[in-house]
Write an enzyme that holds these catalytic residues in place. Structure first.
Site, short mmCIF file in Angstrom:
data_model
loop_
_atom_site.label_atom_id
_atom_site.label_comp_id
_atom_site.label_asym_id
_atom_site.label_seq_id
_atom_site.Cartn_x
_atom_site.Cartn_y
_atom_site.Cartn_z
N GLU A 1 53.26 31.76 -2.29
CA GLU A 1 52.55 30.49 -2.26
C GLU A 1 53.45 29.38 -1.71
O GLU A 1 54.68 29.48 -1.75
CB GLU A 1 52.08 30.11 -3.69
N ASP B 1 50.82 21.65 -8.07
CA ASP B 1 51.71 21.47 -6.92
C ASP B 1 51.75 20.07 -6.29
O ASP B 1 50.70 19.46 -6.09
CB ASP B 1 51.26 22.37 -5.75
C1 FRU Z 1 50.32 27.24 -6.35
C2 FRU Z 1 48.83 27.34 -6.07
C3 FRU Z 1 48.57 27.33 -4.59
C4 FRU Z 1 47.16 26.82 -4.49
C5 FRU Z 1 47.11 25.83 -5.62
C6 FRU Z 1 45.78 25.74 -6.30
O1 FRU Z 1 50.61 26.77 -7.63
O2 FRU Z 1 48.31 28.51 -6.68
O3 FRU Z 1 48.76 28.57 -3.96
O4 FRU Z 1 46.90 26.21 -3.26
O5 FRU Z 1 48.09 26.23 -6.56
O6 FRU Z 1 45.77 24.72 -7.25
#
Ligand code: FRU
Length: 502
Positions: A214, A40
């Site tokens: 998310e 992300d």
């Molecule tokens: C989304 C996610 C988020 C988390 C991060 C961990 O892709 O799963 O919810 O904070 O990636 O790397």
């Protein structure tokens, strides 16, 4: 000894095969770190002449794990330069979150009259899997952060994550939207100082549901085609699975926000409204603190899908971002919807355009005047009597990715079912966006960059973002119409790579 030699040879063969493949597919104008794993985008913020792109980064390998905040900066949202890790993993991993500039020094972490850059992110304890929100601050333009520690928890909640924080001017407070991911709810908190948080409201479950919600965002936009001066709030929420592209993807809601509670506009559909119809647009968030006088809302996504994210055949880095996109809100008879477009700064990478006006298309593929795999293409299609019109990118081994429209069923598609050798059961799919083709006309803008296409339909009313991987050899382009005759106007710019890739 002999065993070791065999192992070393095997490793060398694997590495050279992998690097040959990577050389072919590494994009030139989409950001990705030089090595290792990225997911992300995090902490998108502008400050003092620089756009910051922090991101989920594993400095120890090309799979997910050991999450740190990696870091890149840009002066124009196009040319990115990779910097050292900004927030390291400690006893907790540094999961996704936000950065803000604390202009009024509400935290007291400012120095020498300069506001601090504050990161609010999820601390994930790998032993207990407990998640809570952490604060870290920087006095050196995001290069290094001091971890202040936990500022908000929900007891032992395991899936409490991905805070998006912004300053709400009317109430003169900070607002946080954070998720109870497994419950599929967005929780809204406010704070005077980014350290003490009060719970104000909850939203959801609603629209698209999945194992996890998310990476939320919440921002206000003017409404094109709305009442004079009308603005609305967009709440965007990503879904780890179960989205329209088959795996992870994003949805949005339109409503009002009074500083404490998000309320949907009357009549908002119960069905999920998708940000993108491909498989590779995820964890999208927007920039905080855009430069003064720049009214744009700009966001960016991770061009991947959790189904196959760790299997994509790239090396020695795994993960790229989409280009930065403006996002706008329009009201029509059908209701409110988003419009997305690549930021205008992307045009600085364009070379000399090739134009092919009024191309007559039929069953025999017409070669297109586009060289190689990096291009920005504008197409105006009149599907005429055809029942399918498409352009294809074909590699030296005959693997092919197609982008096209199908007027009989009112859809635009990206077909990557035969785009390259098999590497994961979830990948070889065709993705479809609905589009009204009664007029038989459609405008497409296609950004191609070696192993990704971003397709913007009718000024970004729908988008399809898909990666594609290939066999080998140069890419060539052609266009075809099936079942009748069609015409196409094409303007194509070869695209340069960003400065740091040259
Ligand atoms: C989304 C996610 C988020 C988390 C991060 C961990 O892709 O799963 O919810 O904070 O990636 O790397």
């Amino acid at each position: 000894m002999k065993k070791l030699a065999i192992l070393l040879t095997a490793a060398a063969v694997l590495a050279s095969a992998a690097s040959a493949q990577q050389a072919d597919v590494r994009p030139g104008y989409h950001y990705g770190p030089a090595r290792n794993w990225m997911n992300d985008p995090n902490g998108l913020v502008y400050y003092d002449g620089e756009y910051h792109l922090f991101y989920q980064y594993n400095p120890h390998g090309d799979r997910w794990g050991h999450m740190n905040w990696g870091h890149a900066v840009s002066r124009d949202l196009v040319n990115w330069e990779e910097l050292p890790v900004a927030i390291p993993e400690t006893d907790v991993m540094a999961f996704s979150g936000t950065a803000v500039i604390d202009w009024n020094n509400t935290t007291g972490f400012g120095k020498n009259g300069k506001p601090p850059m504050i990161a609010i992110y999820t601390g994930h304890d790998p032993k207990t899997e407990r998640q809570s929100q952490y604060l870290a601050y920087s006095n050196d333009r995001g290069r290094t952060f001091t971890i202040h520690g936990e500022v908000l928890n929900a007891g032992n909640e395991k899936h409490f994550r991905d805070p998006k924080v912004f300053w709400h001017a009317p109430t003169r407070r900070w607002v946080m939207v954070v998720l109870k991911a497994a419950a599929n709810t967005a929780e809204i908190y406010t704070s005077p100082n980014l350290k003490d948080w009060t719970h104000r409201s909850s939203f959801g479950p609603a629209g698209g549901r999945g194992k996890f919600w998310e990476c939320p965002d919440l921002f206000e936009l003017p409404v094109e085609g709305g009442a004079p001066g009308e603005t609305r709030w967009v709440l965007s929420i990503n879904l780890g699975d179960n989205a329209i592209g088959g795996g992870s993807g994003g949805q949005y809601f339109v409503g009002d926000f009074d500083g404490e509670k998000f309320t949907l506009v009357p009549g908002w559909p119960a069905a999920p409204q998708w940000m993108d119809y491909g498989a590779d647009f995820y964890a999208t968030i927007s920039w905080n603190d855009m430069p003064k006088g720049d009214p744009r809302r700009v966001w960016m996504g991770w061009a991947n899908d959790w189904r196959y994210a760790e299997a994509i055949p790239t090396w020695p880095a795994r993960g790229i971002m989409t280009v930065a996109r403006t996002v706008a809100l329009r009201k029509t008879a059908e209701g409110y919807h988003l419009l997305q477009a690549p930021v205008r700064e992307l045009a600085t990478l364009r070379g000399t355009p090739q134009r092919a006006p009024a191309l007559a298309l039929s069953e025999t593929p017409v070669p297109l005047p586009i060289e190689g795999g990096k291009a920005d293409i504008e197409l105006e299609l009149d599907t005429g009597t055809a029942d399918q019109v498409s352009i294809a990118l074909t590699d030296g081994q005959g693997w092919q990715t197609r982008i096209g429209v199908n007027p009989t069923v009112n859809e635009v598609f990206v077909d990557r079912t035969r785009s390259g050798p098999h590497f994961h059961d979830g990948f070889a799919n065709r993705h479809v966006a609905p589009v009204d083709l009664k007029s038989r006309k459609v405008k497409l803008r296609v950004l191609a960059d070696e192993s990704i296409v971003e397709v913007f339909v009718n000024d970004g009313r729908q988008t399809i973002t898909d990666r594609f991987y290939r066999g080998g050899g140069a890419l060539t382009w052609s266009a075809t119409a099936r079942g009748g005759k069609a015409t196409m106007n094409l303007t194509a710019w070869p695209m340069r790579s960003m400065e740091s890739r040259k």
